[in-house]
Design a protein around this motif. Structure first.
Motif, mmCIF file in Angstrom:
data_model
loop_
_atom_site.group_PDB
_atom_site.id
_atom_site.type_symbol
_atom_site.label_atom_id
_atom_site.label_comp_id
_atom_site.label_asym_id
_atom_site.label_seq_id
_atom_site.Cartn_x
_atom_site.Cartn_y
_atom_site.Cartn_z
ATOM 1 N N ALA A 1 0.862 -1.322 -0.004
ATOM 2 C CA ALA A 1 -0.010 -0.069 -0.034
ATOM 3 C C ALA A 1 1.110 1.503 -0.115
ATOM 4 O O ALA A 1 2.063 1.314 0.560
ATOM 5 N N TRP A 2 0.628 2.191 -0.707
ATOM 6 C CA TRP A 2 1.105 3.557 -0.553
ATOM 7 C C TRP A 2 0.411 4.414 0.618
ATOM 8 O O TRP A 2 -0.751 4.447 0.823
ATOM 9 N N ILE A 3 1.461 4.911 1.562
ATOM 10 C CA ILE A 3 1.038 5.477 2.692
ATOM 11 C C ILE A 3 1.552 6.938 2.618
ATOM 12 O O ILE A 3 2.869 7.015 2.542
ATOM 13 N N PRO A 4 0.757 7.898 2.502
ATOM 14 C CA PRO A 4 1.187 9.214 2.498
ATOM 15 C C PRO A 4 1.887 9.744 3.731
ATOM 16 O O PRO A 4 1.525 9.274 4.687
ATOM 17 N N ALA A 5 2.886 10.674 3.465
ATOM 18 C CA ALA A 5 3.438 11.110 4.798
ATOM 19 C C ALA A 5 3.948 12.479 4.810
ATOM 20 O O ALA A 5 5.025 12.804 5.338
ATOM 21 N N GLY A 6 3.272 13.027 4.089
ATOM 22 C CA GLY A 6 3.493 14.676 4.176
ATOM 23 C C GLY A 6 2.700 15.352 2.900
ATOM 24 O O GLY A 6 1.643 14.919 2.781
ATOM 25 N N ASP A 7 3.433 16.170 2.229
ATOM 26 C CA ASP A 7 3.031 17.035 0.998
ATOM 27 C C ASP A 7 2.570 15.980 0.119
ATOM 28 O O ASP A 7 3.061 14.879 -0.052
ATOM 29 N N ALA A 8 1.704 16.475 -0.745
ATOM 30 C CA ALA A 8 1.358 15.584 -2.273
ATOM 31 C C ALA A 8 2.329 14.743 -2.730
ATOM 32 O O ALA A 8 3.347 15.591 -3.051
ATOM 33 N N GLY A 9 2.447 13.521 -3.112
ATOM 34 C CA GLY A 9 3.287 12.825 -3.618
ATOM 35 C C GLY A 9 4.546 12.263 -2.779
ATOM 36 O O GLY A 9 5.148 11.613 -3.205
ATOM 37 N N VAL A 10 4.520 12.494 -1.435
ATOM 38 C CA VAL A 10 5.604 12.541 -0.441
ATOM 39 C C VAL A 10 4.907 11.211 0.359
ATOM 40 O O VAL A 10 3.935 11.228 1.143
ATOM 41 N N GLY A 11 5.571 9.805 0.370
ATOM 42 C CA GLY A 11 5.028 8.853 1.262
ATOM 43 C C GLY A 11 6.083 7.800 0.912
ATOM 44 O O GLY A 11 7.124 7.969 0.368
ATOM 45 N N TYR A 12 5.207 6.673 1.244
ATOM 46 C CA TYR A 12 6.260 5.165 1.327
ATOM 47 C C TYR A 12 5.251 4.127 0.949
ATOM 48 O O TYR A 12 4.125 4.300 1.035
ATOM 49 N N ARG A 13 5.908 2.995 0.644
ATOM 50 C CA ARG A 13 5.152 1.687 0.492
ATOM 51 C C ARG A 13 5.118 0.941 1.683
ATOM 52 O O ARG A 13 6.318 0.668 2.128
ATOM 53 N N ALA A 14 4.243 0.202 2.100
ATOM 54 C CA ALA A 14 4.283 -0.541 3.304
ATOM 55 C C ALA A 14 3.558 -1.709 2.781
ATOM 56 O O ALA A 14 2.266 -2.017 2.211
ATOM 57 N N LYS A 15 4.326 -3.105 3.397
ATOM 58 C CA LYS A 15 3.745 -4.455 3.186
ATOM 59 C C LYS A 15 2.701 -4.704 4.297
ATOM 60 O O LYS A 15 2.879 -4.657 5.407
ATOM 61 N N LEU A 16 1.483 -4.948 3.745
ATOM 62 C CA LEU A 16 0.261 -5.108 4.634
ATOM 63 C C LEU A 16 0.210 -6.696 5.171
ATOM 64 O O LEU A 16 -0.756 -7.254 4.550
ATOM 65 N N GLU A 17 0.987 -6.903 5.807
ATOM 66 C CA GLU A 17 1.085 -8.449 6.686
ATOM 67 C C GLU A 17 -0.157 -8.923 7.477
ATOM 68 O O GLU A 17 -0.232 -10.112 7.330
ATOM 69 N N SER A 18 -1.094 -7.862 7.640
ATOM 70 C CA SER A 18 -2.262 -8.306 8.211
ATOM 71 C C SER A 18 -3.295 -9.011 7.252
ATOM 72 O O SER A 18 -4.363 -9.668 7.674
ATOM 73 N N ALA A 19 -2.978 -8.788 5.960
ATOM 74 C CA ALA A 19 -3.869 -9.452 4.834
ATOM 75 C C ALA A 19 -3.482 -10.841 4.716
ATOM 76 O O ALA A 19 -4.469 -11.586 4.053
ATOM 77 N N GLY A 20 -2.531 -11.379 5.413
ATOM 78 C CA GLY A 20 -2.175 -12.937 5.285
ATOM 79 C C GLY A 20 -2.357 -13.528 6.592
ATOM 80 O O GLY A 20 -2.160 -12.852 7.530
ATOM 81 N N ILE A 21 -2.932 -14.520 6.703
ATOM 82 C CA ILE A 21 -3.572 -15.159 7.951
ATOM 83 C C ILE A 21 -2.329 -15.415 8.682
ATOM 84 O O ILE A 21 -1.166 -15.757 8.385
ATOM 85 N N GLY A 22 -2.462 -15.213 10.021
ATOM 86 C CA GLY A 22 -1.263 -15.328 11.056
ATOM 87 C C GLY A 22 -0.351 -13.983 11.068
ATOM 88 O O GLY A 22 0.462 -14.141 11.874
ATOM 89 N N GLY A 23 -0.465 -13.207 10.181
ATOM 90 C CA GLY A 23 0.474 -12.055 10.345
ATOM 91 C C GLY A 23 1.795 -12.451 9.651
ATOM 92 O O GLY A 23 1.958 -13.245 9.214
ATOM 93 N N MET A 24 2.706 -11.342 9.836
ATOM 94 C CA MET A 24 3.879 -11.466 9.313
ATOM 95 C C MET A 24 4.662 -12.841 9.780
ATOM 96 O O MET A 24 5.146 -13.485 8.958
ATOM 97 N N LYS A 25 4.698 -13.079 11.110
ATOM 98 C CA LYS A 25 5.448 -14.029 11.808
ATOM 99 C C LYS A 25 4.892 -15.545 11.411
ATOM 100 O O LYS A 25 5.708 -16.418 11.604
#
Length: 353
Positions: free
Chosen positions: A22-46
């Protein structure tokens, strides 16, 4: 000897991984980062680490058919082990501590997991040392039991190779990886693969205030899931270009800000990762920053997202907007968000790596 999973078991294993970015905004328009959403997989990241830990033990003949699996956890790895062990046909005993949330206890019970609850922290090593001490007792009293030892088992890191490949398939490039550090597994596993694809990748480790991992003194930590009062040998210190320590006030503020801005929410590790990833994205607007959100918000609705709980612990104060710079990991005991460009193994000779 390798044991083949039944169709039902294979179906459970198929649910692990394959999570979105997912793209996560972090300030002004166009500034942000990408985050791997491990909650979408059963059992979470671990869950990724859990299946790797158990599958590796089966392949080496260390985990006998039907043998109990015993591990210490603050919660998240336990969820993954419950799934992985069920898929492979093993009962699970989890050594947890008295601060484990009631909702998590209820869920473990529903999953058929036996809980051994430690009621008092160790005088020096805190809850983590106390859990490991109880784990030793449980292993001695449980014939044939297997301990995965998430803190010192290379199968932990190996479990994240598939996540690294997913990231490679999902983004064009990564300049900066921001990774929270607990057992050290997911950062080691991701870095090993991602630097083969992008040799210039910079890695920022995110630790908790009160954690020993990068050379700060251990003390009581409100935050669960990142940081450690012991030194996990899965941490590859040479992987890191810098380290940040995040306090609970900053993590709470970050969790709530990300939820309000994007409707993506998670726990302590997610808040800490989001804080530092957002800082990195604002600091270098052209950089491609990637991080991992290890789990979702449901475990934390009565803590991080509960005003009364947070007020009682002084966690709704003014959060830092930038880290304090320190010259060396042990130069000063940090109280809140801090950053250091020197990374070294506290158990080594003390030379930067």
């Amino acid at each position: 000897m390798r044991r083949l999973a039944t169709p039902a078991q294979a179906g459970l294993l198929h649910l692990i991984g394959g999570t979105p970015m997912a793209w996560i905004p972090a300030g002004d328009a166009g500034v942000g980062y990408r985050a791997k959403l491990e909650s979408a997989g059963i059992g979470g990241m671990k869950a990724r680490a859990a299946i790797s830990l158990l599958s590796g033990a089966v392949a080496r003949g260390e985990l006998a058919p039907g043998a109990p699996v015993v591990e210490s956890t603050s919660g998240t790895l336990g969820m993954g082990l419950a799934l992985a062990a069920r898929a492979l046909g093993h009962p699970v005993v989890l050594v947890v501590d008295d601060e484990l949330e009631p909702d998590m206890r209820a869920l473990f019970t529903a999953y058929g997991v036996r809980l051994e609850v430690v009621e008092r922290p160790h005088a020096v090593g805190g809850w983590q040392r106390a859990r490991l001490d109880r784990l030793t007792e449980v292993l001695a009293a449980t014939p044939g039991a297997y301990w995965p030892d998430q803190y010192d088992n290379p199968d932990n890191a190996a479990g994240y190779a598939a996540m690294a490949q997913e990231i490679i398939d999902q983004v064009e490039t990564v300049d900066v990886l921001v990774a929270t550090v607990g057992s050290g597994g997911h950062c080691a596993g991701l870095t090993r693969v991602l630097r083969q694809r992008w040799p210039g990748l910079r890695v920022i480790g995110v630790d908790s205030v009160g954690s020993r991992i990068f050379g700060q003194p251990a003390r009581h930590r409100v935050m669960r899931g990142l940081g450690s009062s012991i030194l996990p040998r899965n941490v590859v210190y040479s992987d890191y270009d810098e380290v940040h320590w995040v306090g609970p006030v900053e993590a709470v503020a970050s969790c709530r800000a990300v939820a309000a801005r994007s409707c993506v929410a998670g726990g302590w590790s997610t808040g800490a990762a989001a804080l530092v990833a957002g800082w990195a994205a604002r600091r270098e607007p052209g950089a491609h920053v990637v991080t991992v959100f290890p789990d979702g918000p449901h475990r934390y609705l009565r803590t991080i997202y509960d005003d009364e709980w947070c007020v009682a612990r002084g966690l709704l104060g003014v959060a830092a907007t930038d880290p304090v710079e320190i010259a060396a990991p042990d130069a000063v005991e940090v109280e809140g968000w801090a950053r250091c460009g020197v990374v070294r193994d506290p158990a080594g000779a003390g030379a930067p790596v």
